[in-house]
Design an enzyme around this catalytic site. Structure first.
Site, PDB file in Angstrom:
ATOM      1  N   VAL A  11       0.763  -1.365   0.226  1.00 33.89           N
ATOM      2  CA  VAL A  11      -0.086   0.101   0.071  1.00 33.89           C
ATOM      3  C   VAL A  11       0.883   1.278   0.122  1.00 33.89           C
ATOM      4  CG1 VAL A  11      -1.587   1.399   1.451  1.00 33.89           C
ATOM      5  CG2 VAL A  11      -2.325  -1.025   1.040  1.00 33.89           C
ATOM      6  N   PHE A 152      -8.319   1.323  -0.694  1.00 34.37           N
ATOM      7  CA  PHE A 152      -9.392   0.222  -1.202  1.00 34.37           C
ATOM      8  C   PHE A 152      -8.653  -0.301  -2.252  1.00 34.37           C
ATOM      9  CE2 PHE A 152     -12.104   3.276   0.972  1.00 34.37           C
ATOM     10  CZ  PHE A 152     -12.964   2.352   1.759  1.00 34.37           C
ATOM     11  N   ARG A 154      -6.738  -2.761  -4.853  1.00 36.99           N
ATOM     12  CA  ARG A 154      -6.683  -4.587  -4.990  1.00 36.99           C
ATOM     13  C   ARG A 154      -5.170  -4.483  -5.619  1.00 36.99           C
ATOM     14  NH1 ARG A 154     -10.855  -5.250  -9.647  1.00 36.99           N
ATOM     15  NH2 ARG A 154      -9.576  -3.100 -10.180  1.00 36.99           N
ATOM     16  N   GLY A 260      -8.544 -15.566   0.282  1.00 35.66           N
ATOM     17  CA  GLY A 260      -7.578 -15.555   1.067  1.00 35.66           C
ATOM     18  C   GLY A 260      -6.821 -14.092   1.037  1.00 35.66           C
ATOM     19  N   CYS A 263      -5.673  -9.091   2.972  1.00 36.15           N
ATOM     20  CA  CYS A 263      -6.755  -8.386   3.661  1.00 36.15           C
ATOM     21  C   CYS A 263      -7.880  -9.125   4.394  1.00 36.15           C
ATOM     22  CB  CYS A 263      -7.064  -7.152   2.899  1.00 36.15           C
ATOM     23  SG  CYS A 263      -5.866  -6.113   2.515  1.00 36.15           S
ATOM     24  N   ARG A 331       0.207 -13.848   1.560  1.00 37.08           N
ATOM     25  CA  ARG A 331      -0.247 -13.926   2.698  1.00 37.08           C
ATOM     26  C   ARG A 331      -1.808 -14.618   2.688  1.00 37.08           C
ATOM     27  NH1 ARG A 331       0.928  -7.646   3.948  1.00 37.08           N
ATOM     28  NH2 ARG A 331       0.878  -7.375   1.927  1.00 37.08           N
TER      29      ARG A 331
HETATM   30  N1  LIG Z   1      -1.982  -5.077   0.561  1.00 35.45           N
HETATM   31  C1  LIG Z   1      -3.270  -4.572   0.139  1.00 35.45           C
HETATM   32  O1  LIG Z   1      -3.981  -5.027  -0.973  1.00 35.45           O
HETATM   33  C2  LIG Z   1      -4.030  -3.532   1.072  1.00 35.45           C
HETATM   34  C3  LIG Z   1      -5.170  -2.842   0.778  1.00 35.45           C
HETATM   35  C4  LIG Z   1      -5.846  -2.004   1.464  1.00 35.45           C
HETATM   36  C5  LIG Z   1      -5.452  -1.873   2.771  1.00 35.45           C
HETATM   37  N2  LIG Z   1      -4.289  -2.345   3.321  1.00 35.45           N
HETATM   38  C6  LIG Z   1      -3.836  -2.115   4.616  1.00 35.45           C
HETATM   39  O2  LIG Z   1      -2.648  -1.301   4.446  1.00 35.45           O
HETATM   40  C7  LIG Z   1      -1.768  -1.737   5.396  1.00 35.45           C
HETATM   41  C8  LIG Z   1      -0.546  -2.177   4.923  1.00 35.45           C
HETATM   42  O3  LIG Z   1      -0.382  -3.260   4.188  1.00 35.45           O
HETATM   43  P1  LIG Z   1       0.628  -3.820   3.162  1.00 35.45           P
HETATM   44  O4  LIG Z   1       0.026  -5.010   2.389  1.00 35.45           O
HETATM   45  O5  LIG Z   1       1.249  -2.551   2.511  1.00 35.45           O
HETATM   46  O6  LIG Z   1       1.652  -4.095   4.291  1.00 35.45           O
HETATM   47  P2  LIG Z   1       3.008  -4.441   4.188  1.00 35.45           P
HETATM   48  O7  LIG Z   1       3.547  -5.543   5.039  1.00 35.45           O
HETATM   49  O8  LIG Z   1       3.491  -5.013   2.679  1.00 35.45           O
HETATM   50  O9  LIG Z   1       4.217  -3.114   4.367  1.00 35.45           O
HETATM   51  C9  LIG Z   1       4.235  -2.629   5.482  1.00 35.45           C
HETATM   52  C10 LIG Z   1       5.597  -1.790   5.750  1.00 35.45           C
HETATM   53  O10 LIG Z   1       5.723  -1.134   6.591  1.00 35.45           O
HETATM   54  C11 LIG Z   1       6.742  -1.193   7.286  1.00 35.45           C
HETATM   55  N3  LIG Z   1       6.977  -0.544   8.712  1.00 35.45           N
HETATM   56  C12 LIG Z   1       6.467  -1.391   9.635  1.00 35.45           C
HETATM   57  N4  LIG Z   1       6.637  -0.453  11.001  1.00 35.45           N
HETATM   58  C13 LIG Z   1       7.338   0.649  10.366  1.00 35.45           C
HETATM   59  C14 LIG Z   1       7.850   1.895  10.902  1.00 35.45           C
HETATM   60  N5  LIG Z   1       7.338   1.894  12.197  1.00 35.45           N
HETATM   61  N6  LIG Z   1       8.342   2.698  10.343  1.00 35.45           N
HETATM   62  C15 LIG Z   1       8.611   2.513   8.922  1.00 35.45           C
HETATM   63  N7  LIG Z   1       8.199   1.281   8.447  1.00 35.45           N
HETATM   64  C16 LIG Z   1       7.503   0.485   9.117  1.00 35.45           C
HETATM   65  C17 LIG Z   1       7.379  -2.589   6.877  1.00 35.45           C
HETATM   66  O11 LIG Z   1       8.909  -2.807   7.042  1.00 35.45           O
HETATM   67  C18 LIG Z   1       6.455  -2.899   5.862  1.00 35.45           C
HETATM   68  O12 LIG Z   1       7.442  -2.728   4.779  1.00 35.45           O
HETATM   69  C19 LIG Z   1      -2.527  -2.800   6.287  1.00 35.45           C
HETATM   70  O13 LIG Z   1      -3.121  -2.328   7.426  1.00 35.45           O
HETATM   71  C20 LIG Z   1      -3.574  -3.420   5.421  1.00 35.45           C
HETATM   72  O14 LIG Z   1      -4.619  -3.831   5.816  1.00 35.45           O
HETATM   73  C21 LIG Z   1      -3.543  -3.338   2.460  1.00 35.45           C
END
Ligand SMILES: NC(=O)c1ccc[n+]([C@@H]2O[C@H](COP(=O)([O-])OP(=O)(O)OC[C@H]3O[C@@H](n4cnc5c(N)ncnc54)[C@H](O)[C@@H]3O)[C@@H](O)[C@H]2O)c1
Length: 434
Positions: A11, A152, A154, A260, A263, A331
């Site tokens: 994200v 939101f 994907r 799966g 999210c 994941r």
């Molecule tokens: N992946 C998706 O499709 C999606 C879609 C909508 C919302 N979200 C939400 O967005 C959020 C992030 O999801 P993601 O898939 O990008 O996760 P991710 O695990 O790919 O990325 C999170 C990143 O944050 C970094 N991080 C953690 N703590 C930190 C800090 N204190 N300082 C700096 N960096 C830090 C981690 O090293 C990691 O690279 C989640 O809450 C998820 O539910 C994800």
């Protein structure tokens, strides 16, 4: 606007690159030094179509850079986005907010001048209140507003989703944040994207309600698929027949092996926990979670059923491991339930995925990873499609048949027509179709 993005994952990196492409000046920050190093040298740590070009062009234009150190970017920022992970907390299914709160602590020590702190991570209702409390406790003097702006997008279509979203949701309790958020999303106003301003708590709940509804919709059609099998009906025709009704809509009505991904599983669980704690349980979503878990595990029996109920000593070829096509994200992928269940029934598994193999290797012990679809089919007693990557849609079926030990295909995504497979001499099983 000057934007700092804390967390450069699926994200954070997409949002940061798209904000830069809107014309803002963005620094993406991550604690993971290897990720930042890779980005600084022109690499992309995840697979997301188009992201390499978007990042490269905005770096070149001087609007996007990367750092492990948040200090300078946060000090100068009009808005600091928190895009860190919120995985399920071990044991109780609540969202683990430790990364979010650690980011808030760090931001608190750095902000200068009026700063909008924006939660892009998916967080339970009330998290914004707690972030505000953390920052206020550390910096009673600071001028800031905490906003909820759930994402939101994907995976696999993330850039398009970010740049042409169905809507943007902004939850704020402090009117000083409104002009900043309006300016950040101004390019989308020009596309006439609906921007819904609401309160922070309502915005936090919108994200969970959206994901829970989509998970429910998938689970609904999956149960109807089972009923179709029992009644000799065709789930794809049922989905089309109901999906043409605009009140229902045709999206998220593809029957499959169960949802799966990064999210839906964690967000449905977190909503269930939040609702129980609030004394207002969401029974439909509790059931959705249970039905989906059971479904993923039941898929191994479907594969076994295609080979007379006995997988022991058999070789299963698997096509597709990621939770959906066009991502390397493993994941909570259904493959992580299905493959160990096949192994437990005595099967040897060989698998191919176009982008997920690197990640899958550490998650799926005992699997023989192959270089392409045909290698995965070679010597197999049954071939199983778990993820519907485009390249699996037009396999050379005659070649596959020659390579396999027996021509049996289990298509958990209904990407083939039963009559086509049968005319090629395959025994074919799919989801919710005779
Ligand atoms: N992946 C998706 O499709 C999606 C879609 C909508 C919302 N979200 C939400 O967005 C959020 C992030 O999801 P993601 O898939 O990008 O996760 P991710 O695990 O790919 O990325 C999170 C990143 O944050 C970094 N991080 C953690 N703590 C930190 C800090 N204190 N300082 C700096 N960096 C830090 C981690 O090293 C990691 O690279 C989640 O809450 C998820 O539910 C994800």
């Amino acid at each position: 606007m000057r934007v700092a993005m804390i967390g450069t994952g699926y994200v954070g990196l997409v949002s940061g690159a798209c904000f830069a492409d809107f014309g803002h000046t963005v620094t993406c920050i991550d604690k993971d030094a290897s990720k930042i190093e890779r980005l600084k040298t022109g690499g992309i740590p995840i697979y997301e179509p188009g992201l390499d070009l978007l990042v490269a062009s905005n770096v070149k234009a001087g609007r996007l850079d990367f750092s492990v150190d948040a200090s300078e970017a946060v000090r100068n920022a009009d808005a600091v986005f928190i895009g860190v992970g919120t995985p399920s907390r071990r044991g109780d299914g609540h969202a683990d907010l430790s990364y979010v709160y650690a980011a808030a602590e760090e931001i608190a020590g750095l902000i200068e001048g009026f700063t909008v702190i924006v939660t892009k991570s998916t967080v339970p209702v009330g998290t914004g209140d707690e972030i505000e409390r953390i920052i206020r406790a550390k910096r009673p003097d600071a001028q800031f507003a905490v906003v909820s702006n759930p994402e939101f997008l994907r995976e696999g279509a993330a850039i398009e989703d970010f740049k042409r979203p169905d809507r943007v949701v902004v939850g704020l309790n402090d009117e000083r944040a409104r002009p900043v958020m309006t300016e950040i999303y101004r390019p989308l106003y020009l596309n006439e994207t609906p921007i819904l301003f609401t309160t922070r708590r309502t915005s936090e709940l919108i994200k969970y309600a959206a994901n829970a509804f989509l998970a429910l919709k998938i689970t609904f059609i999956n149960e109807i698929a089972d009923l179709c099998e029992a009644l000799d009906a065709d789930v794809q025709q049922v989905a089309r027949g109901i999906g043409l009704d605009k009140r229902i809509g045709n999206k998220f009505l593809n029957a499959g092996p169960g949802y799966g991904g990064s999210c839906f599983p964690k967000d449905t669980l977190a909503l269930v926990r939040t609702a129980v704690d609030a004394g207002s349980p969401v029974r439909l979503i509790e059931t959705t979670v249970a039905v989906n878990d059971a479904r993923k595990k039941a898929m191994a029996a479907k594969v076994s059923g295609a080979v007379e109920g006995d997988l022991s000593g058999k070789t299963v070829g698997v096509l597709g491991l990621t939770f959906k096509p066009n991502t390397d994200d493993m994941r909570d992928a259904p493959a992580l339930d299905i493959i160990p269940a096949l192994q437990a029934l005595g099967a040897t598994v060989q698998a191919f995925d176009p982008e997920g193999t690197h990640e899958a290797k550490s998650l799926l012990p005992g699997v023989d990873f192959k270089a392409d679809s045909y290698e995965a089919a070679t010597g197999a007693d049954v071939l199983v499609i778990i993820t519907e990557w485009d390249q699996f849609r037009a396999l050379d079926l005659d070649r596959v048949k020659l390579l396999m030990n027996a021509p049996v295909l289990v298509d958990l995504r209904n990407i083939y027509k039963p009559e086509d497979l049968r005319s090629h001499g395959f025994r074919y099983a799919s989801i919710g179709r005779a």
